[in-house]
Design a protein around this motif. Structure first.
Motif, PDB file in Angstrom:
ATOM      1  N   ALA A 295       0.826  -1.205   0.000  1.00  0.00           N
ATOM      2  CA  ALA A 295       0.000   0.000   0.000  1.00  0.00           C
ATOM      3  C   ALA A 295       0.858   1.252   0.000  1.00  0.00           C
ATOM      4  N   THR A 296       1.954   1.228   0.753  1.00  0.00           N
ATOM      5  CA  THR A 296       2.872   2.372   0.796  1.00  0.00           C
ATOM      6  C   THR A 296       3.471   2.632  -0.578  1.00  0.00           C
ATOM      7  N   VAL A 299       0.787   4.167  -2.873  1.00  0.00           N
ATOM      8  CA  VAL A 299       0.552   5.581  -2.563  1.00  0.00           C
ATOM      9  C   VAL A 299       1.675   6.438  -3.146  1.00  0.00           C
ATOM     10  N   CYS A 300       2.909   5.962  -3.064  1.00  0.00           N
ATOM     11  CA  CYS A 300       4.044   6.715  -3.616  1.00  0.00           C
ATOM     12  C   CYS A 300       3.913   6.878  -5.126  1.00  0.00           C
ATOM     13  N   VAL A 302       1.056   6.923  -6.786  1.00  0.00           N
ATOM     14  CA  VAL A 302      -0.043   7.871  -6.998  1.00  0.00           C
ATOM     15  C   VAL A 302       0.451   9.303  -6.810  1.00  0.00           C
ATOM     16  N   ILE A 303       1.245   9.546  -5.756  1.00  0.00           N
ATOM     17  CA  ILE A 303       1.775  10.884  -5.489  1.00  0.00           C
ATOM     18  C   ILE A 303       2.655  11.353  -6.649  1.00  0.00           C
TER      19      ILE A 303
END
Length: 326
Positions: A295-296, A299-300, A302-303
């Protein structure tokens, strides 16, 4: 003819330290540690007073003026600042902060915090209940409404950042217009490094977004007055709503990143996300941690993808403006 006296560069910031005064140039980020008398003398150089008529020894004055000349710390009167290809800043107002500015900042900031949400809701209620509102689609009405909304929204967005910074003890260096990647805009150069409270720092970042949402609500509330065409007001409100939503995205340099970092205590998270994606060994270790690690990583990604939103949005804006005239 009025005589001109030396004037310190307005980008200089002074902070009290345990062993003197730290002077920092906020553009070049150069720093000097000064004694209190030297710092007091430099701060008094406002271009209106003769430095030799301030009660200081002439040798002391000569030494400090030579130091400032060598370090290029005088205000040369230039208001423009080039930032690279297609980007520049031009100061329209360089404030000499006085008590009245802090008073205005206090009322402006707290007015934003207590009014943006109810005014926005009331404006949306009016817009949704006025059945005779009609939108004519693309054309001069949409162009006028959008540019009026954007012009007012961008200016007050930046001033709201400055008001919040002043309210919490920050500093406003200048307010002006800018071009970023050949697109016009406005800016308010502030420094709030002395503000330690995370909520206050987050509010400084959020003030611009709150102002745009407040303006969105005000434009919608004006529908009830019937003074302007409904489609012009709708487009002006929509422009401010779009500016607010765009600034809330996690794009480096926009307000959303500042709000996120303050509430979650994570500095430079965009750069950290980029570093993680290109660090294959660290990604491999995260994958071994199961769903949380994966998940981390997601998210990275996506950012990092969100960072492409700014140039894409600017390109689409240019295309839309050209299409109106064609």
């Amino acid at each position: 003819m009025k005589e001109e006296y030396p004037k310190k560069n307005h980008y200089l910031k002074f902070d009290k330290m345990h062993d003197g005064i730290k002077m920092k140039h906020v553009i070049t980020e150069e720093e000097w540690l000064l004694s209190i008398p030297v710092a007091r003398f430099i701060k008094s150089l406002n271009g209106k007073r003769d430095p030799y008529d301030m009660g200081y020894d002439s040798d002391f004055v000569n030494d400090i003026l030579d130091f400032m000349h060598d370090e290029q710390l005088f205000d040369e009167g230039r208001r423009g600042l080039k930032l690279g290809i297609g980007s520049a800043m031009f100061a329209l107002w360089i404030p000499e902060t006085k008590t009245i500015h802090y008073v205005i900042g206090f009322f402006w900031n707290y007015l934003l915090m207590v009014s943006w949400l109810p005014v926005l809701f009331w404006g949306l209620y009016i817009a949704l209940t006025k059945s005779y509102i009609s939108i004519n689609g693309a054309g001069w009405h949409s162009l006028a409404g959008s540019w009026i909304g954007l012009g007012i929204g961008i200016v007050f967005h930046e001033l709201s950042h400055g008001a919040a910074a002043l309210n919490y003890g920050g500093h406003v260096f200048e307010v002006g217009i800018m071009i970023h990647l050949f697109m016009p805009g406005a800016y308010c150069m502030i420094d709030h490094s002395n503000v330690k409270d995370h909520f206050r720092r987050a509010q400084i970042s959020a003030a611009g977004v709150e102002c745009n949402l407040l303006l969105c609500g005000i434009f919608l509330c004006m529908l009830k007055l019937g003074w302007f065409g409904s489609d012009v007001l709708i487009y002006a409100a929509t422009a401010n709503g779009c500016v607010a939503m765009f600034n809330l995205t996690l794009i480096e340099g926009l307000d959303g990143t500042g709000i996120f970092e303050e509430f979650f205590g994570c500095d430079n998270f965009v750069n950290r996300a980029k570093a993680l994606i290109f660090n294959h060994s660290y990604k491999a270790r995260l994958k071994k941690k199961g769903i949380n690690g994966k998940a981390t990583i997601a998210v990275c990604y996506v950012i990092c993808i969100l960072q492409l939103l700014l140039p894409v949005t600017l390109l689409m804006t240019v295309i839309n403006v050209i299409s109106i005239f064609l």
